[in-house]
Design an enzyme around this catalytic site. Structure first.
Site, PDB file in Angstrom:
ATOM      1  N   GLY A 115       0.827  -1.195   0.000  1.00 39.61           N
ATOM      2  CA  GLY A 115       0.000   0.000   0.000  1.00 39.61           C
ATOM      3  C   GLY A 115       0.865   1.251   0.000  1.00 39.61           C
ATOM      4  N   CYS A 116       0.275   2.390  -0.347  1.00 44.27           N
ATOM      5  CA  CYS A 116       1.049   3.628  -0.469  1.00 44.27           C
ATOM      6  C   CYS A 116       1.563   4.111   0.883  1.00 44.27           C
ATOM      7  CB  CYS A 116       0.224   4.696  -1.170  1.00 44.27           C
ATOM      8  SG  CYS A 116      -1.419   4.980  -0.457  1.00 44.27           S
ATOM      9  N   TYR A 117       0.653   4.321   1.852  1.00 44.91           N
ATOM     10  CA  TYR A 117       1.099   4.730   3.182  1.00 44.91           C
ATOM     11  C   TYR A 117       2.041   3.686   3.766  1.00 44.91           C
ATOM     12  CZ  TYR A 117      -2.856   8.079   3.457  1.00 44.91           C
ATOM     13  OH  TYR A 117      -3.744   9.101   3.254  1.00 44.91           O
ATOM     14  N   ALA A 118       1.698   2.420   3.569  1.00 41.76           N
ATOM     15  CA  ALA A 118       2.495   1.336   4.135  1.00 41.76           C
ATOM     16  C   ALA A 118       3.906   1.330   3.574  1.00 41.76           C
ATOM     17  CB  ALA A 118       1.811  -0.004   3.880  1.00 41.76           C
TER      18      ALA A 118
END
Length: 307
Positions: A115-118
């Site tokens: 994921g992007c934030y991850a």
């Protein structure tokens, strides 16, 4: 020979950007469906069968529906959804995570795109936790802001309409879907407090982790740990505080597959902030998928990408 790639869900935000990165390449032949066949299961299954690698740009429920239908096929998969990011039989597609990660992605039949934030949070946490510089059960807070394209077509429409919001914080109940992968791949044993937000810009992202400098940690030692961990990483760079001249722009890596890490603060007062900057649709989604695809096809990981 051109490798055949099918993007299931190519009309979505992530799928479109993956297609843009692939359609001009002579070593890739896209397997595509007519608009009226994109939701036809039989047509999709034929497209999967024709592809060497398929990239799933679908909601989690749709992924869970289609993947069992592909059992026994030779088509390799990259899943851009949340569905398999902590699944033990899928390889987590962050090639810079460990020295073995690139090889694991290259040989995998099933790869789950981060994921992007991850991506930002894991890039900041894993090197420190794995070295014992941060305890796995330390109380961690993660603050982040993303461009509105991360919310898909509905949020893009909201922000492009008159009277749109300028900024908002969400997921305040602490059940954001990226937290399980942050914990697993960041090495955390204790659930972090995660506070994401959306700003009035299309693409770009900043992930921040505030940290008390204890046990001899300094801004310099943290920067050195990152520099060592990512010494061979083409798309993850470690920058000094001075590179930002006091302000960090979430859009500074837009259009690239680059992620920038930096440590800010003051060793004397014992306070620091770990920062990751990335394009939420680049290294945070579409660019990462193409990087993983390149590795799976035995190509240079940077083929078709801007670093």
């Amino acid at each position: 020979m051109a490798w055949k790639v099918f993007i299931d869900g190519e009309a979505g935000t992530t799928g479109l950007q993956i297609r843009e990165r692939l359609e001009a390449r002579g070593d890739i032949a896209l397997v595509q469906l007519a608009d009226d066949a994109r939701k036809d299961t039989a047509a999709r299954l034929e497209a999967f069968a024709a592809a060497d690698v398929a990239i799933l740009c679908l909601p989690d429920a749709a992924v869970h529906d289609i993947v069992p239908r592909l059992a026994g096929t030779d088509t390799r998969l990259i899943d851009a959804s949340t569905a398999h990011r902590v699944a033990p039989d899928w390889v987590f597609g962050f090639p810079e995570l460990t020295p073995q990660a690139r090889g694991a992605v290259a040989s995998a039949a099933r790869v789950s795109n981060p994921g992007c934030y991850a991506s930002g949070a894991i890039a900041l946490l894993h090197p420190l936790v794995s070295r014992g510089l941060i305890a796995a059960d330390a109380p961690i807070s993660i603050n982040a802001v993303s461009g509105y394209t991360g919310g898909g077509k509905a949020m893009i429409g909201e922000f492009e309409a008159e009277g749109h919001p300028k900024h908002f914080v969400y997921a305040n109940t602490q059940h954001h879907k990226h937290v399980p992968e942050i914990m697993k791949h960041g090495g955390l044993a204790r659930r972090p407090i995660f506070s994401p937000s959306v700003g009035d810009f299309a693409q770009g992202m900043i992930v921040q982790i505030p940290l008390h400098l204890e046990g001899g940690l300094t801004v310099e030692s943290l920067s050195a740990a990152y520099a060592e961990h990512y010494a061979d990483a083409r798309f993850v760079s470690v920058l000094p505080m001075a590179a930002y001249e006091g302000r960090i722009d979430p859009e500074r890596t837009n259009g690239t597959n680059r992620m920038e890490l930096s440590v800010h603060g003051d060793s004397e007062n014992g306070c620091a902030v770990l920062v990751a900057v990335l394009d939420n649709l680049g290294k945070g989604a579409s660019g990462a998928a193409v990087q993983n695809l390149n590795l799976m096809l035995g190509l240079d990981e940077g083929t078709g990408l801007t670093g």
